[in-house]
Design a protein around this motif. Structure first.
Motif, short mmCIF file in Angstrom:
data_model
loop_
_atom_site.label_atom_id
_atom_site.label_comp_id
_atom_site.label_asym_id
_atom_site.label_seq_id
_atom_site.Cartn_x
_atom_site.Cartn_y
_atom_site.Cartn_z
N ARG A 63 28.52 5.27 39.23
CA ARG A 63 28.36 3.97 39.91
C ARG A 63 29.43 2.99 39.43
O ARG A 63 30.00 2.25 40.23
CB ARG A 63 26.98 3.41 39.65
N GLU A 64 29.69 2.98 38.12
CA GLU A 64 30.71 2.07 37.58
C GLU A 64 32.09 2.43 38.14
O GLU A 64 32.87 1.56 38.50
CB GLU A 64 30.71 2.13 36.05
N SER A 65 32.36 3.72 38.24
CA SER A 65 33.63 4.18 38.79
C SER A 65 33.75 3.77 40.26
O SER A 65 34.80 3.28 40.70
CB SER A 65 33.72 5.70 38.65
N ARG A 66 32.70 3.95 41.02
CA ARG A 66 32.69 3.56 42.43
C ARG A 66 32.92 2.07 42.58
O ARG A 66 33.73 1.62 43.38
CB ARG A 66 31.35 3.93 43.07
N ASP A 67 32.23 1.27 41.77
CA ASP A 67 32.36 -0.18 41.85
C ASP A 67 33.76 -0.65 41.46
O ASP A 67 34.32 -1.55 42.09
CB ASP A 67 31.31 -0.86 40.97
N ALA A 68 34.35 0.01 40.46
CA ALA A 68 35.71 -0.35 40.04
C ALA A 68 36.71 -0.05 41.14
O ALA A 68 37.61 -0.85 41.41
CB ALA A 68 36.08 0.40 38.76
N ALA B 216 36.06 0.08 44.38
CA ALA B 216 35.80 -0.82 45.51
C ALA B 216 36.42 -2.18 45.29
O ALA B 216 36.98 -2.77 46.22
CB ALA B 216 34.29 -0.94 45.73
N THR B 217 36.37 -2.71 44.09
CA THR B 217 36.94 -4.04 43.84
C THR B 217 38.46 -3.99 43.72
O THR B 217 39.14 -4.94 44.05
CB THR B 217 36.34 -4.67 42.57
N PRO C 20 35.56 -0.20 49.96
CA PRO C 20 35.14 1.04 49.31
C PRO C 20 36.01 2.21 49.75
O PRO C 20 36.41 2.27 50.91
CB PRO C 20 33.69 1.23 49.75
#
Length: 145
Positions: free
Chosen positions: A115-120, A122-123, A128
């Motif tokens: 999740r942290e990797s996905r969020d990083a 995306a920002t 995304p």
């Protein structure tokens, strides 16, 4: 009662009963005409075996309980050998539960990391990223004029 009736009342097959007999878990008594003969105690013994199997006990692990019942104890689990099997099974279950807790911790950590990797991502890109499993809209093909 005969083997077919015992099998029906115990919720099993005659083949299973013969197998238990072969293993020495079910006594093999014969009536005058040669048919296998079983009693209410044999039904109780089978119910004990099936209950233990439902709990995850192997057939050999049921032997002390069967022997305890056959020795005349009202409950097949009051003999020392039966108690030892219970203790071993509980230790085995505790070990299994501990392993499952470890796996759960690892999967939880992987989920958090993902999740942290996905969020990083995306920002960093302002949108995304498309994953290989994301359905992409079909490309518009123009015909030549």
């Amino acid at each position: 009662m005969r083997i077919g009736e015992l099998a029906e009342r115990a919720g099993t097959t005659t083949r299973t009963l013969r197998y238990y007999e072969q293993l020495g878990l079910l006594p093999a008594r014969r009536s005058g005409n040669g048919y296998r003969a079983y009693s209410q105690e044999d039904l109780r013994l089978l119910q004990q075996i099936r209950t233990l199997q439902d709990f995850g006990f192997g057939l050999e692990e049921t032997r002390p309980f069967v022997e305890c019942l056959q020795a005349g104890h009202p409950e097949g689990d009051s003999c020392p050998a039966s108690l030892e099997v219970y203790e071993r099974k509980l230790a085995e279950l505790d070990e299994c539960i501990a392993r499952l807790h470890e796996v759960r911790e690892q999967v939880g950590a992987q989920l958090t990391r993902a999740r942290e990797s996905r969020d990083a991502l995306a920002t960093a890109v302002d949108r995304p990223p498309l994953c290989e499993l994301t359905v992409r809209p079909p490309a518009v093909v123009r015909e030549s004029e």
